[in-house]
Design a protein around this motif. Structure first.
Motif, PDB file in Angstrom:
ATOM      1  N   GLY A  70       0.857  -0.871   0.057  1.00  0.00           N
ATOM      2  CA  GLY A  70      -0.101  -0.041   0.036  1.00  0.00           C
ATOM      3  C   GLY A  70       0.625   1.561  -0.336  1.00  0.00           C
ATOM      4  N   ARG A  71       0.175   2.492   0.541  1.00  0.00           N
ATOM      5  CA  ARG A  71       0.274   3.598   0.066  1.00  0.00           C
ATOM      6  C   ARG A  71       1.509   4.022   1.480  1.00  0.00           C
ATOM      7  N   VAL A  72       3.270   4.193   0.823  1.00  0.00           N
ATOM      8  CA  VAL A  72       4.092   4.500   2.615  1.00  0.00           C
ATOM      9  C   VAL A  72       4.867   6.683   1.985  1.00  0.00           C
ATOM     10  N   GLU A  73       3.312   6.836   3.102  1.00  0.00           N
ATOM     11  CA  GLU A  73       3.481   8.640   3.431  1.00  0.00           C
ATOM     12  C   GLU A  73       4.821   8.425   3.905  1.00  0.00           C
ATOM     13  N   VAL A  74       5.894   9.248   3.280  1.00  0.00           N
ATOM     14  CA  VAL A  74       7.634  10.277   3.828  1.00  0.00           C
ATOM     15  C   VAL A  74       7.346  11.183   4.284  1.00  0.00           C
ATOM     16  N   HIS A  75       8.315  11.362   5.205  1.00  0.00           N
ATOM     17  CA  HIS A  75       8.002  12.942   5.991  1.00  0.00           C
ATOM     18  C   HIS A  75       9.601  12.774   5.950  1.00  0.00           C
ATOM     19  N   SER A  76      10.954  12.437   5.597  1.00  0.00           N
ATOM     20  CA  SER A  76      11.770  12.774   6.137  1.00  0.00           C
ATOM     21  C   SER A  76      12.731  13.838   6.596  1.00  0.00           C
ATOM     22  N   PRO A  77      13.685  13.935   7.489  1.00  0.00           N
ATOM     23  CA  PRO A  77      14.429  15.459   7.429  1.00  0.00           C
ATOM     24  C   PRO A  77      16.005  14.953   6.375  1.00  0.00           C
ATOM     25  N   LEU A  78      16.469  13.399   5.577  1.00  0.00           N
ATOM     26  CA  LEU A  78      16.989  13.970   4.493  1.00  0.00           C
ATOM     27  C   LEU A  78      17.074  14.398   3.411  1.00  0.00           C
ATOM     28  N   VAL A  79      17.625  14.861   2.487  1.00  0.00           N
ATOM     29  CA  VAL A  79      17.448  15.657   1.534  1.00  0.00           C
ATOM     30  C   VAL A  79      17.797  15.293  -0.017  1.00  0.00           C
ATOM     31  N   GLY A  80      17.553  15.647  -0.647  1.00  0.00           N
ATOM     32  CA  GLY A  80      18.066  14.818  -2.070  1.00  0.00           C
ATOM     33  C   GLY A  80      17.731  14.172  -2.389  1.00  0.00           C
TER      34      GLY A  80
END
Length: 499
Positions: A289-299
């Motif tokens: 299913g869908r995974v909502e990603v919120h991450s402090p990592l960049v790029g």
């Protein structure tokens, strides 16, 4: 432990001398030998353990395992185990597993291999496992961590003897999982021989370590061993980067394969993501299913790393909510696009990028995040490494950076100016704007002095490392601390910007 129990499963060996001594420790470094030790004499890239057999016996070794026949002058009280030639490292791995009670069998192992992204991906997987409530081990370039605490990494993947000791520490603390970077050197030296992996991840394959592997095909063949099973059966799940052309040659090896990527149809993918200084946000489409990603990592590179980690989470049956939580919880990976903030009006970033593709990813990430500001890049090439990559590094940095300050990395026994000259060829090929400063401390100061509000200063190559290896000595040197000191001397202070 009886010798027969230590040697169980090794295969065809010839034992002479004392038939069954009691083994109190196993070692492959003669300096670590104590009384009643079984010493493995291993052939190495630079030294041959057979040269240290006498020293090991003097220190208390009671048994010697080697790929050579027993020398006639050996004390008859010493047990000699003649291993099949070329299989000494497999023998050590099996003996290590036996000595520590086969701890890997009690754990679900996640192995990550590839040229770039291994460290960040392992940190993400470990964070997901912690969010799910598991006690874990984490092993890789920046250090080794078990429930007993952290320790400094000697190699990206430790020798099999140390590896099984750490697995035992995880098991004894009630742990259930261990995540490790599995380098091409480790696979070539069979440090993970006999370890079954629940999940094996392939990040990508670009030019690196050809001073060791000789050819790119040989380099890939080493990586492929993780998916062939390292003597313990194929992984349960393979998670592979569909956007890398080498991934097609890994499909079908594991019992189940999950692909991830941005360019091609993949099992795990995302169609839209934002590239911002404050992190990544996107929706990953996955078989769970869908995974909502919120991450402090960049790029962009971390979009790939996050997709790989999601694949591992799915392969380990971690609930989607815990996968999302684990990704959000990881705030920092040491020396991987690590920001040094002393309140200055420009960004200073420390990163481990030390090969041409990693350097290209780094400066491209900086440009995507900051299309209007200048990119100032400090880097050098390592000594005693693949010389052909040096001009490629110059091209990679020079093509996108507004200014390159070329300096030393870890020159080791090589002449630093020779290394620099090799890199200059690539810088000149792309008509880069560059300055040369052999002294790395001075080079960092030049770059920071040049920076203006809105610029990004990239300090590349050393990342988490806190040392610099010269011909005759090793110095304490941490790009992060050096940059922080320079910024403070220039009058910046994070405290001054806080309310």
């Amino acid at each position: 432990m009886e010798l027969a129990d230590v040697l169980e499963g090794i295969g065809d060996v010839r034992v002479t001398g004392h038939a069954d001594p009691d083994i109190r420790s196993v070692a492959c470094d003669s300096r670590k030998v104590a009384a009643d030790t079984l010493f493995f004499a291993l052939p190495g890239a630079k030294t041959d353990g057979n040269e240290f057999v006498k020293q090991a016996i003097e220190r208390g070794a009671i048994a010697i395992a080697a790929g050579k026949a027993r020398p006639a002058e050996t004390d008859p009280q010493i047990t000699w185990i003649e291993l099949p030639a070329g299989k000494e490292r497999r023998g050590l791995a099996q003996a290590a597993a036996n000595f520590y009670g086969r701890p890997a069998d009690a754990l679900r192992l996640v192995g990550v291999t590839g040229t770039n992204g291994k460290t960040t991906t392992t940190f993400l997987v470990d964070s997901i496992l912690h969010a799910a409530g598991f006690t874990t081990g984490l092993i890789g370039t920046t250090g080794y961590r078990t429930p007993k605490g952290p320790r400094t990494a000697g190699n990206t993947t430790p020798e099999s003897l140390d590896l099984h000791q750490m697995f035992a520490e995880v098991r004894e603390a009630g742990g259930t999982h261990a995540t490790l970077e599995v380098s091409s050197h480790a696979l070539a030296f069979e440090r993970t021989w006999g370890c079954h992996f629940a999940v094996a991840i392939f990040t990508n394959l670009t030019r690196d370590h050809l001073n060791f592997h000789n050819t790119f095909e040989e380099y890939f063949a080493a990586k492929r061993k993780l998916f062939e099973g390292t003597g313990a059966g194929a992984p349960d799940v393979a998670v592979i980067n569909a956007d890398d052309p080498y991934s097609a040659r890994l499909e079908g090896l594991a019992r189940r394969t999950l692909t991830y990527g941005l360019k091609e149809a993949a099992d795990l993918s995302t169609k839209k993501f934002s590239l911002r200084f404050n992190g990544l946000e996107f929706t990953a489409e996955t078989p769970a299913g869908r995974v909502e990603v919120h991450s402090p990592l960049v790029g962009r590179i971390n979009v790939y790393n996050i997709l790989a980690a999601i694949g591992a989470g799915i392969g380990l049956d971690v609930p989607v909510a815990k996968i999302e939580e684990g990704i959000a919880d990881l705030k920092l990976v040491p020396g991987r696009f690590e920001i040094v903030d002393e309140g200055q009006p420009f960004l200073v970033v420390v990163d481990y990028a030390h090969a041409d593709d990693a350097l290209r990813n780094l400066v491209t990430t900086a440009r995507e995040l900051n299309p209007s500001g200048r990119i100032i890049t400090v880097f050098g090439a390592g000594g005693e490494r693949d010389r052909s990559t040096r001009p490629l590094m110059g091209e990679a940095a020079g093509a996108v950076s507004d200014l390159v300050v070329l300096t030393s990395d870890n020159p080791r026994s090589e002449d630093p100016l020779r290394i620099i000259n090799d890199v200059v060829v690539g810088l000149q090929k792309v008509n880069a704007n560059y300055r040369i400063e052999q002294d790395r401390d001075a080079a960092l100061e030049i770059a920071i002095d040049e920076a203006r509000p809105g610029d990004i200063v990239l300090l590349a190559g050393k990342g988490h490392e806190n040392y610099q290896i010269l011909r005759d000595r090793t110095l304490e040197f941490d790009d992060r601390e050096k940059a922080r000191a320079i910024l403070r001397r220039k009058g910046f202070s994070k405290k001054l910007t806080e309310p």
